[in-house]
Design an enzyme around this catalytic site. Structure first.
Site, PDB file in Angstrom:
ATOM      1  N   TYR A  11       0.824  -1.216   0.000  1.00  0.00           N
ATOM      2  CA  TYR A  11       0.000   0.000   0.000  1.00  0.00           C
ATOM      3  C   TYR A  11       0.863   1.273   0.000  1.00  0.00           C
ATOM      4  O   TYR A  11       0.847   2.057  -0.956  1.00  0.00           O
ATOM      5  CB  TYR A  11      -0.932  -0.051   1.212  1.00  0.00           C
ATOM      6  CG  TYR A  11      -1.763   1.184   1.442  1.00  0.00           C
ATOM      7  CD1 TYR A  11      -2.394   1.857   0.402  1.00  0.00           C
ATOM      8  CD2 TYR A  11      -1.941   1.675   2.745  1.00  0.00           C
ATOM      9  CE1 TYR A  11      -3.166   2.983   0.642  1.00  0.00           C
ATOM     10  CE2 TYR A  11      -2.722   2.782   2.983  1.00  0.00           C
ATOM     11  CZ  TYR A  11      -3.325   3.446   1.929  1.00  0.00           C
ATOM     12  OH  TYR A  11      -4.078   4.557   2.179  1.00  0.00           O
ATOM     13  N   ILE A  12       1.649   1.474   1.055  1.00  0.00           N
ATOM     14  CA  ILE A  12       2.436   2.712   1.127  1.00  0.00           C
ATOM     15  C   ILE A  12       3.617   2.625   0.151  1.00  0.00           C
ATOM     16  O   ILE A  12       3.988   3.618  -0.486  1.00  0.00           O
ATOM     17  CB  ILE A  12       2.890   2.980   2.581  1.00  0.00           C
ATOM     18  CG1 ILE A  12       1.654   2.993   3.503  1.00  0.00           C
ATOM     19  CG2 ILE A  12       3.635   4.313   2.685  1.00  0.00           C
ATOM     20  CD1 ILE A  12       1.960   3.048   4.983  1.00  0.00           C
ATOM     21  N   LEU A  33       5.346 -10.488  -2.852  1.00  0.00           N
ATOM     22  CA  LEU A  33       3.938 -10.529  -3.278  1.00  0.00           C
ATOM     23  C   LEU A  33       3.046 -11.350  -2.346  1.00  0.00           C
ATOM     24  O   LEU A  33       1.979 -11.794  -2.746  1.00  0.00           O
ATOM     25  CB  LEU A  33       3.801 -11.012  -4.731  1.00  0.00           C
ATOM     26  CG  LEU A  33       4.459 -10.133  -5.802  1.00  0.00           C
ATOM     27  CD1 LEU A  33       4.152 -10.661  -7.205  1.00  0.00           C
ATOM     28  CD2 LEU A  33       4.005  -8.679  -5.709  1.00  0.00           C
ATOM     29  N   ALA A  74       7.480  -5.877   5.203  1.00  0.00           N
ATOM     30  CA  ALA A  74       7.278  -6.338   6.583  1.00  0.00           C
ATOM     31  C   ALA A  74       5.829  -6.783   6.753  1.00  0.00           C
ATOM     32  O   ALA A  74       4.968  -6.396   5.971  1.00  0.00           O
ATOM     33  CB  ALA A  74       7.561  -5.210   7.574  1.00  0.00           C
ATOM     34  N   ASN A  75       5.598  -7.575   7.774  1.00  0.00           N
ATOM     35  CA  ASN A  75       4.214  -7.835   8.184  1.00  0.00           C
ATOM     36  C   ASN A  75       3.805  -6.704   9.109  1.00  0.00           C
ATOM     37  O   ASN A  75       4.616  -6.223   9.913  1.00  0.00           O
ATOM     38  CB  ASN A  75       4.115  -9.183   8.916  1.00  0.00           C
ATOM     39  CG  ASN A  75       4.350 -10.345   7.965  1.00  0.00           C
ATOM     40  OD1 ASN A  75       5.360 -11.026   8.036  1.00  0.00           O
ATOM     41  ND2 ASN A  75       3.434 -10.553   7.044  1.00  0.00           N
ATOM     42  N   TYR A 140       4.043  -6.311  16.861  1.00  0.00           N
ATOM     43  CA  TYR A 140       4.365  -5.607  15.612  1.00  0.00           C
ATOM     44  C   TYR A 140       5.250  -4.387  15.904  1.00  0.00           C
ATOM     45  O   TYR A 140       6.328  -4.223  15.314  1.00  0.00           O
ATOM     46  CB  TYR A 140       3.058  -5.186  14.922  1.00  0.00           C
ATOM     47  CG  TYR A 140       3.224  -4.103  13.903  1.00  0.00           C
ATOM     48  CD1 TYR A 140       4.001  -4.306  12.765  1.00  0.00           C
ATOM     49  CD2 TYR A 140       2.615  -2.853  14.070  1.00  0.00           C
ATOM     50  CE1 TYR A 140       4.163  -3.298  11.828  1.00  0.00           C
ATOM     51  CE2 TYR A 140       2.769  -1.851  13.138  1.00  0.00           C
ATOM     52  CZ  TYR A 140       3.551  -2.073  12.025  1.00  0.00           C
ATOM     53  OH  TYR A 140       3.702  -1.072  11.111  1.00  0.00           O
ATOM     54  N   LEU A 189      -9.244   0.200   9.499  1.00  0.00           N
ATOM     55  CA  LEU A 189     -10.545   0.833   9.718  1.00  0.00           C
ATOM     56  C   LEU A 189     -11.144   1.458   8.455  1.00  0.00           C
ATOM     57  O   LEU A 189     -12.284   1.157   8.090  1.00  0.00           O
ATOM     58  CB  LEU A 189     -10.431   1.886  10.828  1.00  0.00           C
ATOM     59  CG  LEU A 189     -11.743   2.598  11.169  1.00  0.00           C
ATOM     60  CD1 LEU A 189     -12.754   1.615  11.732  1.00  0.00           C
ATOM     61  CD2 LEU A 189     -11.496   3.738  12.148  1.00  0.00           C
ATOM     62  N   ARG A 281      -9.708  -4.508  20.819  1.00  0.00           N
ATOM     63  CA  ARG A 281      -8.711  -5.332  20.146  1.00  0.00           C
ATOM     64  C   ARG A 281      -7.435  -5.293  20.979  1.00  0.00           C
ATOM     65  O   ARG A 281      -7.012  -4.215  21.406  1.00  0.00           O
ATOM     66  CB  ARG A 281      -8.460  -4.760  18.745  1.00  0.00           C
ATOM     67  CG  ARG A 281      -7.539  -5.577  17.894  1.00  0.00           C
ATOM     68  CD  ARG A 281      -7.447  -5.029  16.476  1.00  0.00           C
ATOM     69  NE  ARG A 281      -6.759  -3.733  16.426  1.00  0.00           N
ATOM     70  CZ  ARG A 281      -6.521  -3.063  15.302  1.00  0.00           C
ATOM     71  NH1 ARG A 281      -6.933  -3.535  14.147  1.00  0.00           N
ATOM     72  NH2 ARG A 281      -5.889  -1.904  15.331  1.00  0.00           N
ATOM     73  N   ASP A 284      -4.160  -2.291  21.429  1.00  0.00           N
ATOM     74  CA  ASP A 284      -4.504  -0.960  20.913  1.00  0.00           C
ATOM     75  C   ASP A 284      -4.386   0.126  21.980  1.00  0.00           C
ATOM     76  O   ASP A 284      -5.156   0.138  22.939  1.00  0.00           O
ATOM     77  CB  ASP A 284      -5.973  -0.952  20.445  1.00  0.00           C
ATOM     78  CG  ASP A 284      -6.114  -1.208  18.970  1.00  0.00           C
ATOM     79  OD1 ASP A 284      -5.120  -1.052  18.234  1.00  0.00           O
ATOM     80  OD2 ASP A 284      -7.232  -1.551  18.543  1.00  0.00           O
TER      81      ASP A 284
HETATM   82  N1  UDP Z   1     -10.749  -0.444  14.401  1.00  0.00           N
HETATM   83  C1  UDP Z   1     -12.078  -0.743  14.667  1.00  0.00           C
HETATM   84  N2  UDP Z   1     -12.715  -1.647  13.872  1.00  0.00           N
HETATM   85  C2  UDP Z   1     -12.094  -2.276  12.827  1.00  0.00           C
HETATM   86  C3  UDP Z   1     -10.734  -1.963  12.556  1.00  0.00           C
HETATM   87  C4  UDP Z   1     -10.086  -1.038  13.364  1.00  0.00           C
HETATM   88  O1  UDP Z   1     -12.677  -0.205  15.604  1.00  0.00           O
HETATM   89  O2  UDP Z   1     -12.741  -3.110  12.169  1.00  0.00           O
HETATM   90  C5  UDP Z   1     -10.045   0.559  15.236  1.00  0.00           C
HETATM   91  C6  UDP Z   1      -8.785   0.034  15.898  1.00  0.00           C
HETATM   92  O3  UDP Z   1      -9.085  -0.550  17.144  1.00  0.00           O
HETATM   93  C7  UDP Z   1      -7.964   1.322  16.017  1.00  0.00           C
HETATM   94  C8  UDP Z   1      -8.398   2.161  14.818  1.00  0.00           C
HETATM   95  O4  UDP Z   1      -9.648   1.605  14.380  1.00  0.00           O
HETATM   96  O5  UDP Z   1      -8.326   2.015  17.177  1.00  0.00           O
HETATM   97  C9  UDP Z   1      -7.421   2.102  13.658  1.00  0.00           C
HETATM   98  O6  UDP Z   1      -7.101   0.753  13.414  1.00  0.00           O
HETATM   99  P1  UDP Z   1      -6.320   0.281  12.124  1.00  0.00           P
HETATM  100  O7  UDP Z   1      -6.257  -1.220  12.162  1.00  0.00           O
HETATM  101  O8  UDP Z   1      -6.928   0.905  10.916  1.00  0.00           O
HETATM  102  O9  UDP Z   1      -4.871   0.911  12.251  1.00  0.00           O
HETATM  103  P2  UDP Z   1      -3.757   0.782  13.436  1.00  0.00           P
HETATM  104  O10 UDP Z   1      -4.111   1.867  14.428  1.00  0.00           O
HETATM  105  O11 UDP Z   1      -3.817  -0.589  13.985  1.00  0.00           O
HETATM  106  O12 UDP Z   1      -2.498   1.072  12.723  1.00  0.00           O
END
Ligand code: UDP
Length: 330
Positions: A11-12, A33, A74-75, A140, A189, A281, A284
């Site tokens: 993506y980036i 890939l 990277a993952n 991560y 998100l 999650r 976070d």
């Molecule tokens: N998030 C959410 N629902 C989803 C995916 C992400 O509420 O289906 C929340 C997640 O908990 C975080 C924010 O959206 O607070 C951004 O998450 P994302 O995975 O996009 O990016 P990250 O912050 O992990 O790099």
């Protein structure tokens, strides 16, 4: 002289390849890939292979005059890293070690690194500055921090200069409409919200509404992917001019909650977008907002696509035109 972009089909990475192409740079993309898409690479030479494959990487360095490396490969999924940290250490940390060893061998002394706000963990204060405590709350972020530290010691011992770019939340798509965000599976998100708007998902899950924030949902700093791409080009320039190693945050400096993002997406798309509150999650932090002053001052970075409506609007245009992303052909 060419710029090597590892993970340039991601993506980036693909947006950075596009920014380098616009500046007439010669580009060598290296991507296994696994996550990346062949069609996302808009130009340059593409080598399909893994950084951990010594013979393969040796060949890429031998066949090309590489001047600088931009390292994305990277993952990058927080949730997955909590379930399978070994995968992250192997691909991210060991993969970076293999890359640095080849750079040393072939006298390539400049690397721009794709780092993350996840290196900070739960911040001591917001906006977050580059000197703030780094104490990742997920595997991560821990691997990305380990990669940064590895680069520091390769700088001390072998004078390989690095610029580490700690991004906050990348979103949006390229203005050409040719490339955008397509992860398989998707976990981010903004694309998930837009897939819900397209009717591809019944609802968007909100991961926790009991955080210590105004509406109880997590706050993030969303930055347009093309603004991130521009910072990589500026970082290569800094190193070419003989600049010292450095770490920079890249974000807009403004936070939006998960609920606010969904509301803006409703506005932009004109669709309903049902949302359901679910469990938090793992891993976070509640609030991540960047101070990017240092990047502005030292790199001359000037993000221009700052409005979240426009960022989500560009992502929406990509999703409407490419409802199945890049399709089956990775
Ligand atoms: N998030 C959410 N629902 C989803 C995916 C992400 O509420 O289906 C929340 C997640 O908990 C975080 C924010 O959206 O607070 C951004 O998450 P994302 O995975 O996009 O990016 P990250 O912050 O992990 O790099």
């Amino acid at each position: 002289m060419a710029v090597m972009v590892t993970g340039g089909a991601g993506y980036i990475g693909s947006h950075t390849v596009a920014a380098l192409l616009e500046r007439g740079e010669e580009i060598v993309v290296v991507d296994n890939l696994q996550q990346g898409h062949r069609q996302a690479v808009l130009g340059g030479k593409l080598y399909v292979g893994d950084l951990r494959d010594e013979q393969f990487l040796e060949q890429v360095f031998a066949e090309n005059e590489i001047d600088a490396v931009i390292h994305f490969a990277a993952n990058s999924l927080v949730g997955e890293s909590m379930k399978d940290p070994g995968k992250y250490y192997h691909n991210n940390v060991y993969g970076t070690l293999c890359l640095l060893e080849q750079m040393k061998k072939h006298n390539v002394s400049k690397i721009v690194f794709s780092s993350t706000a996840a290196t900070y963990g739960e911040p001591e204060r917001v906006p977050i500055g580059e000197e703030d405590r780094t104490y990742p709350t997920n595997a991560y972020g821990e691997t990305k921090l380990a990669m940064e530290k590895m680069m520091r010691w390769f700088d001390v011992a072998h004078q390989i200069r690095f610029v580490s770019l700690r991004y906050f939340n990348a979103a949006g798509a390229h203005s050409s409409g040719k490339i955008g965000e397509d992860h398989q599976p998707e976990t981010h998100l903004v694309p998930l919200v837009l897939q819900t708007a397209l009717g591809q998902r019944p609802h968007i899950s909100i991961f926790g509404d009991d955080y210590a924030t105004e509406d109880g949902t997590c706050i993030r700093d969303y930055i347009h992917v093309s603004d991130l791409a521009d910072a990589h080009v500026l970082a290569v320039e800094r190193l070419r001019k003989g600049g010292e190693s450095a770490v920079y945050n890249l974000g807009c400096g403004t936070g939006f909650s998960v609920k606010q993002v969904i509301d803006i997406a409703r506005e932009v798309t004109g669709r309903e977008i049902p949302a359901v509150i679910e469990q938090r999650r793992e891993g976070d932090p509640a609030v991540l907002i960047a101070s990017s002053e240092r990047a502005r001052q030292e790199l001359g970075w000037n993000p221009t696509r700052n409005n979240l409506q426009d960022i989500i609007g560009s992502a929406w245009a990509w999703h409407v035109a490419n409802p199945n992303g890049y399709g089956k052909d990775h």
